[in-house]
Design a protein around this motif. Structure first.
Motif, PDB file in Angstrom:
ATOM      1  N   LEU A 121       0.826  -1.208   0.000  1.00  0.00           N
ATOM      2  CA  LEU A 121       0.000   0.000   0.000  1.00  0.00           C
ATOM      3  C   LEU A 121       0.861   1.259   0.000  1.00  0.00           C
ATOM      4  O   LEU A 121       0.523   2.255  -0.655  1.00  0.00           O
ATOM      5  CB  LEU A 121      -0.929  -0.014   1.219  1.00  0.00           C
ATOM      6  CG  LEU A 121      -2.018  -1.092   1.222  1.00  0.00           C
ATOM      7  CD1 LEU A 121      -2.809  -1.050   2.533  1.00  0.00           C
ATOM      8  CD2 LEU A 121      -2.949  -0.916   0.029  1.00  0.00           C
ATOM      9  N   VAL A 122       1.962   1.240   0.725  1.00  0.00           N
ATOM     10  CA  VAL A 122       2.871   2.392   0.727  1.00  0.00           C
ATOM     11  C   VAL A 122       3.461   2.599  -0.666  1.00  0.00           C
ATOM     12  O   VAL A 122       3.558   3.732  -1.162  1.00  0.00           O
ATOM     13  CB  VAL A 122       3.992   2.203   1.763  1.00  0.00           C
ATOM     14  CG1 VAL A 122       5.019   3.327   1.658  1.00  0.00           C
ATOM     15  CG2 VAL A 122       3.418   2.145   3.173  1.00  0.00           C
ATOM     16  N   LEU A 123       3.844   1.506  -1.313  1.00  0.00           N
ATOM     17  CA  LEU A 123       4.388   1.601  -2.673  1.00  0.00           C
ATOM     18  C   LEU A 123       3.348   2.166  -3.637  1.00  0.00           C
ATOM     19  O   LEU A 123       3.674   2.979  -4.514  1.00  0.00           O
ATOM     20  CB  LEU A 123       4.860   0.229  -3.145  1.00  0.00           C
ATOM     21  CG  LEU A 123       6.046  -0.375  -2.370  1.00  0.00           C
ATOM     22  CD1 LEU A 123       6.359  -1.768  -2.892  1.00  0.00           C
ATOM     23  CD2 LEU A 123       7.267   0.512  -2.473  1.00  0.00           C
ATOM     24  N   LEU A 124       2.096   1.752  -3.481  1.00  0.00           N
ATOM     25  CA  LEU A 124       1.039   2.285  -4.343  1.00  0.00           C
ATOM     26  C   LEU A 124       0.846   3.776  -4.104  1.00  0.00           C
ATOM     27  O   LEU A 124       0.593   4.538  -5.044  1.00  0.00           O
ATOM     28  CB  LEU A 124      -0.274   1.536  -4.082  1.00  0.00           C
ATOM     29  CG  LEU A 124      -0.337   0.074  -4.519  1.00  0.00           C
ATOM     30  CD1 LEU A 124      -1.703  -0.521  -4.197  1.00  0.00           C
ATOM     31  CD2 LEU A 124      -0.054  -0.058  -6.005  1.00  0.00           C
ATOM     32  N   ALA A 125       0.968   4.205  -2.853  1.00  0.00           N
ATOM     33  CA  ALA A 125       0.843   5.636  -2.542  1.00  0.00           C
ATOM     34  C   ALA A 125       1.930   6.442  -3.232  1.00  0.00           C
ATOM     35  O   ALA A 125       1.729   7.614  -3.573  1.00  0.00           O
ATOM     36  CB  ALA A 125       0.907   5.851  -1.035  1.00  0.00           C
ATOM     37  N   GLY A 126       3.085   5.816  -3.458  1.00  0.00           N
ATOM     38  CA  GLY A 126       4.149   6.505  -4.177  1.00  0.00           C
ATOM     39  C   GLY A 126       3.952   6.518  -5.675  1.00  0.00           C
ATOM     40  O   GLY A 126       4.485   7.387  -6.372  1.00  0.00           O
ATOM     41  N   ILE A 127       3.185   5.557  -6.190  1.00  0.00           N
ATOM     42  CA  ILE A 127       2.977   5.466  -7.636  1.00  0.00           C
ATOM     43  C   ILE A 127       1.869   6.400  -8.109  1.00  0.00           C
ATOM     44  O   ILE A 127       1.948   6.976  -9.198  1.00  0.00           O
ATOM     45  CB  ILE A 127       2.662   4.004  -8.031  1.00  0.00           C
ATOM     46  CG1 ILE A 127       3.901   3.130  -7.808  1.00  0.00           C
ATOM     47  CG2 ILE A 127       2.211   3.910  -9.476  1.00  0.00           C
ATOM     48  CD1 ILE A 127       3.634   1.653  -8.008  1.00  0.00           C
TER      49      ILE A 127
END
Length: 492
Positions: free
Chosen positions: A314-320
């Motif tokens: 989820l953190v990675l998606l927030a960065g994308i």
């Protein structure tokens, strides 16, 4: 003569338009990244089910096989495309190879066969990154190329966004074939749309040139260039572009008439041209800086905030998510203000956020910092691709496939080296996360210096010198062109 123009194929204007080509290229990048990322959460479990040991190492080699094939296949693909002046057929062939590679990987039980499948996937990835972007530049007017490239490149971020979560869900629900069938269907749709494309050189034969833009748009672009405070010679060149657009209305007009240079001469031009070298160098530094975080970020989040794999995702998606809008915006700004402004300022603004994500903060604050960092970091890609298109136009015999081949190789090398450096720094240094981000700041700082000096038709360094010397009445066209040669070298 109107009588000599053959009957038009159905949907000619739509199938050859820059918007349709932008959509197909953007979808191709989306499919490429989806195919690449959708199996990341699946492969370790697949290898485990087949009874292999050393899963982490075997998975790493599969990722390396993809990246290595992408780099090695780039130059031959670019050279063949420019020699035969054809994009569509090779784009179609690339998707057919990708379909076969996915079926092979889905059914493979032997590890060596998996490696072969990943090599084929990497080669097919080169096709869309090299020829897809080249086809878009062939089709699009110079005045809006940055905007269209920015929209297309957002497919990269969207594919990264949907791949891992969709792969995990489909694997959990349907087993190993679920993610592969999903990506195979996407690839087949992409192949169908590539078959519908009508290249510009073919559309011109029927009296339609998709690169022509309305006269009002040309005037707007000219006004925007004047607002950049460009020297007189640059303004004169821009004014002449409207005349070139008028010539494009002729069915005989073609930008592919120049005989392509041999590959070794293309490389020689890239090495001698400071403008080309800066674009390629910046691409490589972007790849190293961006990808070096991949092996370390999940471990850092787990150690610092106690996150499991789902929450890390989820953190990675927030960065994308921010990158989905930053690419189109930066592409439009590249058209209206100049790539030199966007490349330099976006990188300068991104650097402080590298430092902030090294500080121990609440998780919500870290996510905000990480999202802002990715927004400005991704904003560099569209101007770089636009800059490479301008470099291709300024050198006879160098095609769009040549420059995007160099772009693909530079990013591929960065993507291959970045994870190795990041993983080693995080594993062997006590403050590995700080070391990774410090390295990124250092690499990107060198890109800022080069971009300030050499990026764009009129680099910011040149603009500053002109501001400091108001009495200068004339400017050398050779200096203004900004394709400054490296010391003791001459441009082709």
């Amino acid at each position: 003569m109107l009588s000599s123009v053959p009957s038009q194929p159905w949907g000619l204007r739509y199938r050859s338009s820059h918007w349709f080509v932008t959509f197909v290229v953007g979808l191709g990048l989306l499919v490429d990244l989806t195919v690449y990322t959708i199996i990341i959460p699946v492969v370790p479990f697949r290898l485990q089910d087949l009874g292999y040991s050393g899963i982490s190492g075997l998975t790493g080699w599969l990722l390396f096989a993809y990246s290595a094939a992408l780099v090695v296949s780039t130059l031959p693909i670019a050279a063949v495309s420019e020699k035969y002046a054809n994009r569509q057929y090779i784009l179609m062939l690339g998707q057919i190879v990708l379909l076969g590679a996915q079926i092979m990987l889905m059914e493979a039980r032997q590890y060596w066969l998996m490696v072969v499948a990943r090599i084929l996937q990497g080669a097919s990835s080169s096709v869309i990154w090299v020829l897809g972007l080249a086809l878009l530049c062939d089709t699009t007017s110079e005045a809006i190329i940055g905007r269209q490239l920015g929209i297309a490149v957002s497919g990269f971020s969207l594919g990264s966004f949907i791949g891992p979560p969709v792969g995990g869900v489909l694997f959990g629900r349907f087993g190993i074939r679920g993610p592969f069938i999903f990506s195979i269907v996407l690839t087949a749709v992409d192949l169908f749309l590539r078959c519908l494309i009508i290249e510009r050189k073919n559309a011109i034969r029927y009296g339609v040139d998709p690169a022509v833009i309305p006269t009002s748009a040309v005037r707007i672009v000219e006004a925007e260039y004047v607002e950049r405070d460009a020297p007189p010679d640059v303004m004169e060149v821009q004014a002449n572009r409207s005349k070139e657009d008028t010539l494009r209305e002729s069915p005989d007009y073609s930008t592919m008439s120049d005989k392509p240079l041999p590959l070794y001469r293309v490389l020689k031009v890239f090495l001698k041209s400071a403008r080309a070298f800066t674009a390629i160098y910046s691409t490589m530094m972007y790849g190293i800086s961006y990808i070096s975080q991949e092996p370390a970020l999940p471990l850092y989040l787990a150690a610092t905030y106690g996150l499991n794999s789902s929450k890390v995702g989820l953190v990675l998606l927030a960065g994308i998510i921010p990158t989905l809008i930053s690419s189109p915006i930066s592409g439009w700004l590249s058209d209206t203000k100049g790539a030199e402004w966007v490349c330099t300022l976006a990188t300068i603004i991104a650097i402080p956020w590298w430092g902030l994500i090294t500080i121990r903060t609440p998780l919500s604050v870290f996510i905000v910092f990480y999202a802002i960092l990715n927004f400005f970091l991704a904003a560099v890609v569209a101007p770089l691709t636009s800059e490479l298109a301008a470099i291709a136009r300024s050198h006879k015999g160098i095609g769009y496939a040549h420059v995007y081949g160099a772009f693909n190789m530079a990013f591929g090398v960065g993507a291959s080296v970045g994870p190795i450096i990041g993983g080693q720094l995080y594993e062997h240094l006590k403050r590995g996360w700080l070391a990774i981000n410090t390295m990124a700041v250092g690499l990107l700082s060198t890109s800022i210096v080069l971009a300030f000096c050499f990026t764009g038709m009129t680099p910011l360094r040149r603009r500053l010198m002109l501001r400091l010397q108001p009495s200068t009445s004339t400017v050398s066209r050779e200096e203004t062109a900004s394709d400054t040669a490296l010391p003791s070298a001459s441009t082709q």
